[in-house]
Design an enzyme around this catalytic site. Structure first.
Site, PDB file in Angstrom:
ATOM      1  N   MET A 133      -3.032 -48.408 -30.684  1.00  0.00           N
ATOM      2  CA  MET A 133      -3.642 -49.522 -29.950  1.00  0.00           C
ATOM      3  C   MET A 133      -4.900 -49.023 -29.237  1.00  0.00           C
ATOM      4  O   MET A 133      -5.391 -49.643 -28.300  1.00  0.00           O
ATOM      5  CB  MET A 133      -2.646 -50.112 -28.958  1.00  0.00           C
ATOM      6  CG  MET A 133      -1.404 -50.667 -29.654  1.00  0.00           C
ATOM      7  SD  MET A 133      -0.556 -51.959 -28.755  1.00  0.00           S
ATOM      8  CE  MET A 133      -0.072 -51.094 -27.291  1.00  0.00           C
ATOM      9  N   HIS A 175      -2.464 -38.983 -29.458  1.00  0.00           N
ATOM     10  CA  HIS A 175      -2.880 -39.628 -30.720  1.00  0.00           C
ATOM     11  C   HIS A 175      -3.549 -38.605 -31.649  1.00  0.00           C
ATOM     12  O   HIS A 175      -3.319 -38.593 -32.851  1.00  0.00           O
ATOM     13  CB  HIS A 175      -3.903 -40.734 -30.447  1.00  0.00           C
ATOM     14  CG  HIS A 175      -3.378 -41.874 -29.645  1.00  0.00           C
ATOM     15  ND1 HIS A 175      -3.767 -42.114 -28.354  1.00  0.00           N
ATOM     16  CD2 HIS A 175      -2.500 -42.849 -29.961  1.00  0.00           C
ATOM     17  CE1 HIS A 175      -3.162 -43.190 -27.907  1.00  0.00           C
ATOM     18  NE2 HIS A 175      -2.387 -43.656 -28.846  1.00  0.00           N
ATOM     19  N   ASP A 214       7.613 -42.527 -28.033  1.00  0.00           N
ATOM     20  CA  ASP A 214       8.176 -43.871 -28.215  1.00  0.00           C
ATOM     21  C   ASP A 214       9.380 -43.755 -29.146  1.00  0.00           C
ATOM     22  O   ASP A 214       9.356 -44.231 -30.289  1.00  0.00           O
ATOM     23  CB  ASP A 214       7.110 -44.807 -28.784  1.00  0.00           C
ATOM     24  CG  ASP A 214       5.949 -44.950 -27.827  1.00  0.00           C
ATOM     25  OD1 ASP A 214       6.163 -45.388 -26.693  1.00  0.00           O
ATOM     26  OD2 ASP A 214       4.814 -44.580 -28.203  1.00  0.00           O
ATOM     27  N   ASP A 225      -4.978 -37.041 -26.347  1.00  0.00           N
ATOM     28  CA  ASP A 225      -4.594 -35.893 -27.185  1.00  0.00           C
ATOM     29  C   ASP A 225      -3.290 -36.136 -27.953  1.00  0.00           C
ATOM     30  O   ASP A 225      -3.056 -35.502 -28.984  1.00  0.00           O
ATOM     31  CB  ASP A 225      -4.456 -34.626 -26.325  1.00  0.00           C
ATOM     32  CG  ASP A 225      -5.830 -34.084 -25.955  1.00  0.00           C
ATOM     33  OD1 ASP A 225      -6.840 -34.592 -26.493  1.00  0.00           O
ATOM     34  OD2 ASP A 225      -5.905 -33.169 -25.110  1.00  0.00           O
ATOM     35  N   SER A 265      -1.354 -44.000 -22.767  1.00  0.00           N
ATOM     36  CA  SER A 265      -2.522 -44.772 -22.302  1.00  0.00           C
ATOM     37  C   SER A 265      -2.231 -45.390 -20.941  1.00  0.00           C
ATOM     38  O   SER A 265      -3.135 -45.613 -20.146  1.00  0.00           O
ATOM     39  CB  SER A 265      -2.858 -45.869 -23.300  1.00  0.00           C
ATOM     40  OG  SER A 265      -3.148 -45.264 -24.533  1.00  0.00           O
ATOM     41  N   ARG A 266      -0.961 -45.680 -20.674  1.00  0.00           N
ATOM     42  CA  ARG A 266      -0.621 -46.320 -19.394  1.00  0.00           C
ATOM     43  C   ARG A 266      -0.733 -45.351 -18.212  1.00  0.00           C
ATOM     44  O   ARG A 266      -0.716 -45.792 -17.063  1.00  0.00           O
ATOM     45  CB  ARG A 266       0.765 -46.966 -19.456  1.00  0.00           C
ATOM     46  CG  ARG A 266       0.777 -48.170 -20.364  1.00  0.00           C
ATOM     47  CD  ARG A 266       1.987 -49.067 -20.180  1.00  0.00           C
ATOM     48  NE  ARG A 266       1.807 -50.331 -20.877  1.00  0.00           N
ATOM     49  CZ  ARG A 266       2.217 -50.601 -22.116  1.00  0.00           C
ATOM     50  NH1 ARG A 266       2.856 -49.684 -22.802  1.00  0.00           N
ATOM     51  NH2 ARG A 266       1.990 -51.771 -22.677  1.00  0.00           N
ATOM     52  N   GLN A 275      11.021 -46.974 -30.564  1.00  0.00           N
ATOM     53  CA  GLN A 275      10.093 -47.614 -31.510  1.00  0.00           C
ATOM     54  C   GLN A 275      10.176 -46.908 -32.865  1.00  0.00           C
ATOM     55  O   GLN A 275      10.261 -47.540 -33.920  1.00  0.00           O
ATOM     56  CB  GLN A 275       8.674 -47.529 -30.941  1.00  0.00           C
ATOM     57  CG  GLN A 275       7.572 -47.731 -31.958  1.00  0.00           C
ATOM     58  CD  GLN A 275       6.189 -47.838 -31.347  1.00  0.00           C
ATOM     59  OE1 GLN A 275       5.870 -48.816 -30.720  1.00  0.00           O
ATOM     60  NE2 GLN A 275       5.352 -46.835 -31.534  1.00  0.00           N
TER      61      GLN A 275
HETATM   62  O1  PAF Z   1       2.795 -47.172 -30.350  1.00  0.00           O
HETATM   63  C1  PAF Z   1       1.849 -47.978 -30.402  1.00  0.00           C
HETATM   64  O2  PAF Z   1       0.730 -47.688 -30.040  1.00  0.00           O
HETATM   65  C2  PAF Z   1       2.108 -49.378 -30.939  1.00  0.00           C
HETATM   66  O3  PAF Z   1       3.359 -49.841 -30.573  1.00  0.00           O
HETATM   67  C3  PAF Z   1       1.900 -49.501 -32.459  1.00  0.00           C
HETATM   68  C4  PAF Z   1       2.887 -48.643 -33.230  1.00  0.00           C
HETATM   69  C5  PAF Z   1       0.487 -49.083 -32.808  1.00  0.00           C
HETATM   70  C6  PAF Z   1       2.097 -50.949 -32.901  1.00  0.00           C
HETATM   71  O4  PAF Z   1       1.205 -51.804 -32.272  1.00  0.00           O
END
Ligand code: PAF
Length: 280
Positions: A30, A37, A152, A35, A188-189, A155
């Site tokens: 998003m 990412h 995450d 770092d 990011s938060r 997720q």
């Molecule tokens: O982890 C994230 O940044 C988001 O949840 C994702 C996987 C890009 C989906 O929008």
């Protein structure tokens, strides 16, 4: 790096890239790249020869009172970072329609029971939104490999389940958590935190570490969880949950579970929610 903002152009670029041999790795994000990412891109390079990153702040995964509007959008900086990492393609859709066609007609995926537990309990519908967008990106891009961060955790498990049934040919990889010097998992938060709050946030990681240590010392699980909650509160962190689960996120109530497992925690500081976990 080729940058595309439309689906039509994306298809053309992918077609062109498919003429070159080698695997294509997808890193969905998003934006507001840090770092953590960039570590996903580094891992992608070991597994594939062509890398595509997407930047899309997905409206479907934000609740009504959540931070969709104020979510940090730093496209110019992100592009610079991706270029430095030698990313090949960036898909940064110019609007929702480039991803979903009609946002209001989209059929959302159901993240099931697990999607309503842990983070899903606090953020109803969040994981349905995540699965819907990731499924859509998989359909649009059809990568060989897709990479998600271990921070995450929930997720990543839900995406793995979804992909197993809808996209069995895509291999999913989990990249380790990247931490700042004080132990806070990059997110990011974290941008929402003051310097003082950022220091306080380090106590979530400490709490996870202490809990792993106590479990390995065979302390009773319910005592570990009680201590963890009291510790977090004493540090001015409001626990949303703090749990031990097996690696597939099934509940564990035993004191001496031998298999792979994970302590997961979510805390709120002011209005910022942070998550973290340790697998062991
Ligand atoms: O982890 C994230 O940044 C988001 O949840 C994702 C996987 C890009 C989906 O929008």
């Amino acid at each position: 790096m080729v940058i595309t903002r439309t689906r039509e152009e994306l298809y053309k670029i992918l077609e062109e890239f498919s003429k070159n041999p080698g695997k294509l790795a997808l890193i969905p994000t998003m934006g507001n790249l840090h770092d953590g990412h960039l570590s996903l891109i580094k891992l992608a390079k070991l597994k594939a020869s062509k890398i595509i990153t997407t930047i899309f702040v997905n409206p479907l995964q934000f609740g009504k009172n959540e931070d969709f509007k104020k979510y940090p959008r730093t496209e110019k900086l992100d592009i610079e970072k991706l270029k430095k990492e030698d990313c090949d393609i960036l898909f940064v859709p110019r609007n929702d329609e480039e991803v979903f066609s009609k946002l209001d007609k989209i059929k959302t995926l159901d993240s099931g029971n697990l999607g309503s537990e842990l983070c899903g309990k606090i953020r109803p519908g969040h994981f349905d939104g995540v699965l819907t967008v990731v499924n859509r990106l998989f359909e649009l891009i059809n990568p060989d490999v897709a990479i998600f961060g271990a921070k995450d955790y929930q997720q990543q498990i839900l995406i793995k389940k979804m992909a197993k049934s809808l996209h069995p040919k895509i291999s999913l990889l989990k990249a380790p958590i990247v931490r700042s010097k004080n132990g806070v998992a990059l997110s990011s938060r974290n941008n929402y935190l003051s310097e003082k709050e950022f220091d306080i946030a380090a106590n979530l990681f400490k709490c996870l570490q202490n809990s792993v240590y106590s479990y390995q010392k065979k302390e009773k699980l319910h005592e570990i969880l009680n201590n963890a909650n009291s510790f977090l509160v004493s540090k001015n962190l409001k626990p949303d949950y703090f749990e031990l689960r097996d690696s597939e996120l099934n509940l564990i109530s035993k004191n001496n579970f031998e298999g792979n497992k994970v302590f997961l925690g979510s805390v709120t500081i002011n209005n910022t929610r942070l998550i973290d976990n340790i697998e062991f």
